[in-house]
Structures are given as C-alpha cells and as structure tokens.
Design a protein around this motif. Sequence first.
Motif, PDB file in Angstrom:
ATOM      1  N   GLY A  16      26.988  22.513  42.246  1.00 37.27           N
ATOM      2  CA  GLY A  16      27.850  21.586  42.684  1.00 37.27           C
ATOM      3  C   GLY A  16      28.898  22.538  43.674  1.00 37.27           C
ATOM      4  O   GLY A  16      28.766  23.660  43.947  1.00 37.27           O
ATOM      5  N   ILE A  17      29.867  21.738  44.193  1.00 35.98           N
ATOM      6  CA  ILE A  17      30.809  22.383  45.027  1.00 35.98           C
ATOM      7  C   ILE A  17      31.636  23.422  44.203  1.00 35.98           C
ATOM      8  O   ILE A  17      31.999  23.171  43.118  1.00 35.98           O
ATOM      9  CB  ILE A  17      31.866  21.139  45.777  1.00 35.98           C
ATOM     10  N   ALA A  18      31.690  24.738  45.094  1.00 34.11           N
ATOM     11  CA  ALA A  18      32.567  25.794  44.168  1.00 34.11           C
ATOM     12  C   ALA A  18      33.629  25.427  44.114  1.00 34.11           C
ATOM     13  O   ALA A  18      34.591  24.906  45.092  1.00 34.11           O
ATOM     14  CB  ALA A  18      32.411  26.938  45.090  1.00 34.11           C
ATOM     15  N   PRO A  19      34.410  25.949  42.912  1.00 33.94           N
ATOM     16  CA  PRO A  19      35.932  25.549  42.879  1.00 33.94           C
ATOM     17  C   PRO A  19      36.855  26.537  43.680  1.00 33.94           C
ATOM     18  O   PRO A  19      36.216  27.359  44.119  1.00 33.94           O
ATOM     19  CB  PRO A  19      36.204  25.996  41.089  1.00 33.94           C
ATOM     20  N   THR A  20      38.001  26.455  43.787  1.00 33.48           N
ATOM     21  CA  THR A  20      38.852  27.016  44.753  1.00 33.48           C
ATOM     22  C   THR A  20      40.082  27.313  43.543  1.00 33.48           C
ATOM     23  O   THR A  20      41.239  26.823  43.912  1.00 33.48           O
ATOM     24  CB  THR A  20      39.228  26.273  45.702  1.00 33.48           C
ATOM     25  N   PRO A  21      39.797  28.225  42.935  1.00 34.57           N
ATOM     26  CA  PRO A  21      40.897  28.700  41.939  1.00 34.57           C
ATOM     27  C   PRO A  21      41.790  29.766  42.603  1.00 34.57           C
ATOM     28  O   PRO A  21      41.588  30.365  43.632  1.00 34.57           O
ATOM     29  CB  PRO A  21      40.355  29.291  40.859  1.00 34.57           C
ATOM     30  N   GLU A  22      42.966  29.790  42.093  1.00 37.77           N
ATOM     31  CA  GLU A  22      44.114  30.643  42.443  1.00 37.77           C
ATOM     32  C   GLU A  22      44.162  31.650  41.247  1.00 37.77           C
ATOM     33  O   GLU A  22      44.001  31.372  39.980  1.00 37.77           O
ATOM     34  CB  GLU A  22      45.407  30.166  42.765  1.00 37.77           C
ATOM     35  N   ASP A  73      20.390  30.336  40.460  1.00 34.55           N
ATOM     36  CA  ASP A  73      20.968  29.920  41.586  1.00 34.55           C
ATOM     37  C   ASP A  73      22.258  30.634  41.333  1.00 34.55           C
ATOM     38  O   ASP A  73      22.565  30.907  40.243  1.00 34.55           O
ATOM     39  CB  ASP A  73      21.003  28.418  41.832  1.00 34.55           C
ATOM     40  N   THR A  74      22.863  31.239  42.702  1.00 36.65           N
ATOM     41  CA  THR A  74      23.952  31.961  42.372  1.00 36.65           C
ATOM     42  C   THR A  74      25.231  31.370  43.449  1.00 36.65           C
ATOM     43  O   THR A  74      24.791  30.874  44.376  1.00 36.65           O
ATOM     44  CB  THR A  74      23.638  33.431  43.090  1.00 36.65           C
ATOM     45  N   GLN A  75      26.287  31.485  42.902  1.00 40.02           N
ATOM     46  CA  GLN A  75      27.256  30.767  43.806  1.00 40.02           C
ATOM     47  C   GLN A  75      28.497  31.829  43.834  1.00 40.02           C
ATOM     48  O   GLN A  75      28.880  32.524  42.633  1.00 40.02           O
ATOM     49  CB  GLN A  75      27.853  29.564  43.106  1.00 40.02           C
ATOM     50  N   THR A  76      29.076  31.961  45.007  1.00 40.42           N
ATOM     51  CA  THR A  76      30.426  32.700  45.011  1.00 40.42           C
ATOM     52  C   THR A  76      31.497  31.897  44.994  1.00 40.42           C
ATOM     53  O   THR A  76      31.565  30.783  45.850  1.00 40.42           O
ATOM     54  CB  THR A  76      30.104  33.555  46.499  1.00 40.42           C
ATOM     55  N   VAL A  77      32.419  32.225  44.034  1.00 43.17           N
ATOM     56  CA  VAL A  77      33.776  31.502  43.932  1.00 43.17           C
ATOM     57  C   VAL A  77      34.766  32.204  44.360  1.00 43.17           C
ATOM     58  O   VAL A  77      34.982  33.712  44.245  1.00 43.17           O
ATOM     59  CB  VAL A  77      34.054  31.144  42.599  1.00 43.17           C
ATOM     60  N   THR A  78      35.778  32.048  45.357  1.00 40.54           N
ATOM     61  CA  THR A  78      36.742  32.912  46.137  1.00 40.54           C
ATOM     62  C   THR A  78      37.975  32.351  45.439  1.00 40.54           C
ATOM     63  O   THR A  78      38.425  31.306  45.301  1.00 40.54           O
ATOM     64  CB  THR A  78      36.769  32.373  47.717  1.00 40.54           C
ATOM     65  N   ILE A  79      38.510  33.589  44.549  1.00 42.27           N
ATOM     66  CA  ILE A  79      39.803  33.377  44.091  1.00 42.27           C
ATOM     67  C   ILE A  79      40.893  33.960  44.841  1.00 42.27           C
ATOM     68  O   ILE A  79      40.861  34.732  45.304  1.00 42.27           O
ATOM     69  CB  ILE A  79      39.666  34.216  42.724  1.00 42.27           C
ATOM     70  N   ALA A  80      41.674  32.837  45.045  1.00 45.12           N
ATOM     71  CA  ALA A  80      42.805  32.906  46.231  1.00 45.12           C
ATOM     72  C   ALA A  80      43.924  33.779  45.496  1.00 45.12           C
ATOM     73  O   ALA A  80      44.205  33.538  44.310  1.00 45.12           O
ATOM     74  CB  ALA A  80      43.265  31.778  46.658  1.00 45.12           C
ATOM     75  N   HIS A  81      44.837  34.522  46.519  1.00 44.50           N
ATOM     76  CA  HIS A  81      45.978  35.163  46.119  1.00 44.50           C
ATOM     77  C   HIS A  81      46.997  33.899  45.617  1.00 44.50           C
ATOM     78  O   HIS A  81      47.055  32.861  46.142  1.00 44.50           O
ATOM     79  CB  HIS A  81      46.381  35.844  47.151  1.00 44.50           C
ATOM     80  N   SER A  82      47.577  34.050  44.391  1.00 47.17           N
ATOM     81  CA  SER A  82      48.691  33.229  44.025  1.00 47.17           C
ATOM     82  C   SER A  82      49.925  33.417  44.778  1.00 47.17           C
ATOM     83  O   SER A  82      50.343  34.813  45.258  1.00 47.17           O
ATOM     84  CB  SER A  82      48.949  33.391  42.757  1.00 47.17           C
ATOM     85  N   ASP A  83      50.597  32.601  45.343  1.00 51.67           N
ATOM     86  CA  ASP A  83      52.085  32.825  45.971  1.00 51.67           C
ATOM     87  C   ASP A  83      52.979  33.228  45.020  1.00 51.67           C
ATOM     88  O   ASP A  83      53.238  32.882  43.703  1.00 51.67           O
ATOM     89  CB  ASP A  83      52.764  31.495  46.586  1.00 51.67           C
ATOM     90  N   ALA A  84      53.662  34.481  45.310  1.00 53.82           N
ATOM     91  CA  ALA A  84      54.586  34.941  44.160  1.00 53.82           C
ATOM     92  C   ALA A  84      55.862  34.122  44.457  1.00 53.82           C
ATOM     93  O   ALA A  84      56.457  33.922  45.522  1.00 53.82           O
ATOM     94  CB  ALA A  84      54.945  36.370  44.822  1.00 53.82           C
TER      95      ALA A  84
END
Length: 176
Positions: free
Chosen positions: A54-60, A122-133
């Motif tokens: 499904g749609i890749a999650p967008t975690p921080e 199947d392979t999926q890339t999940v981009t883990i975003a930087h968290s705001d400090a």
Amino acid sequence: LEFRRVLFRSGEFSSTGAGSCTIQADAAATTDHTAGTDYVTVTIDKAMPFVSFGIAPTPEYIDGSFTVNASSDSSEPIRYEYVSGPCAEADVTTGDFSILAAGDCDVRAYVVENMNYYGTDDTQTVTIAHSDATVTISIPLPTPTYLGGNFSVGATTTSDSAIDFSVDSGPCDVVD
C-alpha cells in the motif's frame, strides 16, 4: 470403401490445485463396438501470486516505529523483513519496524511457495524524516544585577545533539 463414423465430444474441467491431473475418457459398448477407454495427464502449473504494498508510511525519527501493509492473492500469509537502512524488523507478521535514525529504510514483503503458488515478493522504501528539535529554556529564569556576578540559564532539547548558548541581543556575554 469403408466408412467410419467418429463422434467428438469435449469435456470441460477446472483446476482445484497445481499438479498432475489424469483425465479419463470412456465410450460405452454398443451393438457394433466394445467399450473403450483412454487416459491423458494434464499438468496444472502453480499460480504466480502478486505481493503489493500500500502507500508507504511517512514517519519521523521521533515516532519510534512504523507499520507497512502489503496484500497478496496467495493462500500463504505475508511476511515482512528488513532489507536496508536505518530501521529494524520488529514483527515479521504485522509489518512493524523500529526506527533507528532518519533516512531511507527498505523493507520486503513476501509469500513462500506452496503446493499451488510460487513464492514472490515486493520491496518498499520508507523515508524516515528528521524530527524537528525543540529547545526549551528552563524556568524560573535568574534575576541578575549589573556587576552582580555570573548567572546561569539551563535548557533542554528533544534532539540528541548538544545545546550551544549564544547572545542574541542585549548587554551580556557568554562566559562558558
């Protein structure tokens, strides 16, 4: 000249699984012919299932974990595994992964081969975003007086980096 009559009839079959299916054709005895039987073996190949994310999650980074979701038409359960990047497999059956740092994390969903289906993935890339400090200056603030000596201000941060102090404006200097 001898004339022979040939009767043609087809039978329709459905596959109920992969493997060898032996089909028998019988003709009953008549007044002019004895009964007859013939056999043929049809090989039914395994089905090629699909596995699709499904749609890749967008975690921080601060989230701590994320969950991916895949589907398949195979009768086998979907399993998940870590491929690369700043995450770690947390649960192979639910698609939960632990976040280790910000960046791209590659994960794999797969089903194993069984009697009726080939295995696939199947392979999926999940981009883990930087968290705001977040930086917070400690309260209560000191109440210094001119020529009254040095004073201290404390601060906390949600980041894993060090806190640096500087003067933004006004009549004071950083001592330490």
